[in-house]
Design an enzyme around this catalytic site. Structure first.
Site, PDB file in Angstrom:
ATOM      1  NE  ARG A 118      -3.880  -2.316   1.977  1.00  0.00           N
ATOM      2  CZ  ARG A 118      -3.720  -3.169   2.463  1.00  0.00           C
ATOM      3  NH1 ARG A 118      -2.692  -3.535   3.344  1.00  0.00           N
ATOM      4  NH2 ARG A 118      -4.591  -4.399   2.459  1.00  0.00           N
ATOM      5  CE  LYS A 140      -0.705  12.877 -15.683  1.00  0.00           C
ATOM      6  NZ  LYS A 140      -1.142  13.085 -17.241  1.00  0.00           N
ATOM      7  CD  GLU A 182       7.551  16.223 -23.784  1.00  0.00           C
ATOM      8  OE1 GLU A 182       6.673  16.969 -23.603  1.00  0.00           O
ATOM      9  OE2 GLU A 182       6.999  15.048 -24.245  1.00  0.00           O
ATOM     10  CE  LYS A 224       4.735  16.908 -15.694  1.00  0.00           C
ATOM     11  NZ  LYS A 224       4.895  15.576 -16.174  1.00  0.00           N
ATOM     12  CD  GLU A 234      -3.765  15.274 -17.091  1.00  0.00           C
ATOM     13  OE1 GLU A 234      -2.918  14.902 -16.761  1.00  0.00           O
ATOM     14  OE2 GLU A 234      -4.292  15.519 -18.118  1.00  0.00           O
ATOM     15  NE  ARG A 238      -0.035  16.585 -14.220  1.00  0.00           N
ATOM     16  CZ  ARG A 238       0.436  15.737 -13.512  1.00  0.00           C
ATOM     17  NH1 ARG A 238      -0.075  15.671 -12.147  1.00  0.00           N
ATOM     18  NH2 ARG A 238       1.511  14.963 -13.861  1.00  0.00           N
ATOM     19  CG  ASN A 242      -1.513  16.824 -22.371  1.00  0.00           C
ATOM     20  OD1 ASN A 242      -0.470  16.338 -22.193  1.00  0.00           O
ATOM     21  ND2 ASN A 242      -2.763  16.631 -22.112  1.00  0.00           N
ATOM     22  CG  HIS A 245       1.479  15.948 -25.856  1.00  0.00           C
ATOM     23  ND1 HIS A 245       2.439  16.991 -25.863  1.00  0.00           N
ATOM     24  CD2 HIS A 245       2.350  14.892 -25.304  1.00  0.00           C
ATOM     25  CE1 HIS A 245       3.612  16.628 -25.293  1.00  0.00           C
ATOM     26  NE2 HIS A 245       3.528  15.371 -24.819  1.00  0.00           N
ATOM     27  CG  HIS A 249      -1.540  11.427 -27.567  1.00  0.00           C
ATOM     28  ND1 HIS A 249      -2.105  12.132 -26.662  1.00  0.00           N
ATOM     29  CD2 HIS A 249      -0.275  11.291 -26.991  1.00  0.00           C
ATOM     30  CE1 HIS A 249      -1.419  12.304 -25.342  1.00  0.00           C
ATOM     31  NE2 HIS A 249      -0.070  11.856 -25.809  1.00  0.00           N
ATOM     32  CG  HIS A 262       6.051  11.095 -26.319  1.00  0.00           C
ATOM     33  ND1 HIS A 262       4.775  11.162 -26.625  1.00  0.00           N
ATOM     34  CD2 HIS A 262       6.572  11.983 -25.213  1.00  0.00           C
ATOM     35  CE1 HIS A 262       4.304  12.155 -25.551  1.00  0.00           C
ATOM     36  NE2 HIS A 262       5.203  12.656 -25.139  1.00  0.00           N
TER      37      HIS A 262
END
Ligand SMILES: NC(=O)c1ccc[n+]([C@@H]2O[C@H](COP(=O)([O-])OP(=O)(O)OC[C@H]3O[C@@H](n4cnc5c(N)ncnc54)[C@H](O)[C@@H]3O)[C@@H](O)[C@H]2O)c1
Ligand SMILES: [Zn+2]
Length: 364
Positions: A118, A140, A182, A224, A234, A238, A242, A245, A249, A262
């Site tokens: 946990r 993340k 980025e 960031k 998010e 946030r 992107n 992006h 994607h 990427h």
């Protein structure tokens, strides 16, 4: 060394940036809470940096595990193997999980740390430029499912992040450029002065000048971090991270996640977003052209792959839209470089013009 503090209430932590941090034993040991450490890496990175790290962790009971190198191993099956390893080596709730590697190792290790018994202490040593300026900031963590990228995961903040800029010396040039995508993105979305600074010092960054690298990594992490601090889980702001992006994607999915990195898809995606911003009169042609020129100089693609035509790209974006449930949205410039906005009502004919422009993006 520079220290950047991330103020996330009870999840606050420091990001340390500088040369030789992997060898800085006292700094690395500061945030280790128990007597056990579990280092997750992969064979590529371990061959370069595991030995000095182990020396820095002298005095602790350290186990290491190398997951295979590659995005295709960022899976629950790998997590299961790692947890088996933690259990067989009797790691208890006071253990510290340390990630030594790029975003793949970091995302996997973070998810293991979030879920093992946990949640256990987590420290992150990102070794690619992308992971240093992007994936190591914001908490993340997660792994892929065969039906979707990053579909299993958790928000989990590390106890500290150690960015050793020396590790970039061994990074392949293509991976460095992918990280620069980025970095450029951070300038576009938050700070025109920073964008111009990157433009001016791109050669120093590409030749890994330590002072310039530290400045860029710090500013990018700051940008960031500021967005994340306002919107940790998010729900709103946030999404501005992107920029480029939505297109990226579609490109990545269309290419079956192979061939293009990427960051390369983000390079082309940012040029597409700049072009669309200009067509919608949201920025000048000069600003859009400046973005294209910098992306190009960073050795990144400035147009979508020839294999994907307008209809295919539209189709891919529409599928992504269905998955997100929020309609087709783009982060676009809002007047000038350094300011962006989330836009949902983009006229189809303008979008098609952008997607069809090919090499002539951001040109009259
Ligand atoms: N968590 C987030 O917020 C977030 C954000 C962006 C991306 N990501 C994730 O990050 C991953 C991509 O990360 P990445 O670009 O770092 O890729 P990666 O982890 O696959 O690393 C790229 C390659 O470089 C090698 N490498 C790493 N460090 C090296 C070094 N110092 N010297 C030589 N080789 C080195 C790796 O072994 C790998 O082969 C994706 O899975 C993506 O989903 C997560
Ligand atoms: Zn990205």
């Amino acid at each position: 060394m520079e220290t950047l503090h991330l103020p996330l209430k009870e999840n606050s932590y420091n990001i340390y940036i500088g040369s030789g941090l992997i060898r800085n034993s006292s700094l690395l040991q500061e945030q280790i809470t128990g007597s056990q450490v579990f280092v997750l890496s992969n064979p590529t990175v371990a061959a370069l940096y595991l030995e000095p790290l182990m020396e820095s962790l002298d005095g602790f009971k350290v186990d290491s595990f190398l997951m295979p190198d590659g995005e295709q191993y960022k899976t629950l099956a790998t997590v299961d193997r790692i947890v088996g390893e933690l259990l067989s080596k009797s790691h208890n709730r006071n253990t510290t999980v340390m990630a030594l590697g790029g975003g793949v190792v970091g995302d996997t290790a973070g998810f293991v740390a979030a879920s093992y018994q946990r949640g256990v202490n987590y420290l992150h040593l990102p070794t690619t430029l992308l992971s240093q300026v992007d994936s190591s900031v914001g908490g993340k963590t997660g792994v892929n499912h065969e039906s979707g990228k990053n579909m299993i995961g958790a928000f989990y903040q590390p106890g500290a992040v150690y960015i050793d800029t020396d590790t970039l010396r061994s990074l392949p040039a293509r991976e460095l450029s992918a990280g620069l995508a980025e970095v450029i993105k951070h300038g576009i979305l938050a700070d025109a002065k920073y964008f111009n600074w990157i433009d001016q010092h791109l050669e120093a960054l590409r030749s890994l000048d330590p002072a310039f690298l530290t400045t860029a990594i710090r500013r990018s992490c700051e940008i960031k971090a500021a967005v994340v601090a306002e919107d940790e889980k998010e729900t709103g702001r946030r999404a501005l991270l992107n920029f480029g992006h939505t297109f990226a994607h579609a490109i990545e999915t269309g290419m079956g996640y192979s061939g293009w990195l990427h960051g390369e898809a983000v390079g082309a995606g940012m040029v597409l977003a700049a072009d669309l911003s200009w067509r919608l009169r949201r920025c000048s042609l000069e600003a859009a052209a400046q973005i294209k020129s910098l992306v190009n100089r960073a050795n990144l693609p400035v147009a979508p792959p020839e294999a994907l035509d307008t209809e295919q790209l539209l189709d891919l974006m529409a599928k992504d839209k269905k998955a997100s449930d929020e309609g087709l949205r783009f982060v676009l410039l809002d007047g000038a470089l350094g300011v962006v906005q989330l836009v949902s009502d983009v006229p189809m004919e303008k979008l098609k013009e952008t997607l069809a422009a090919g090499e002539a993006l951001c040109e009259k």
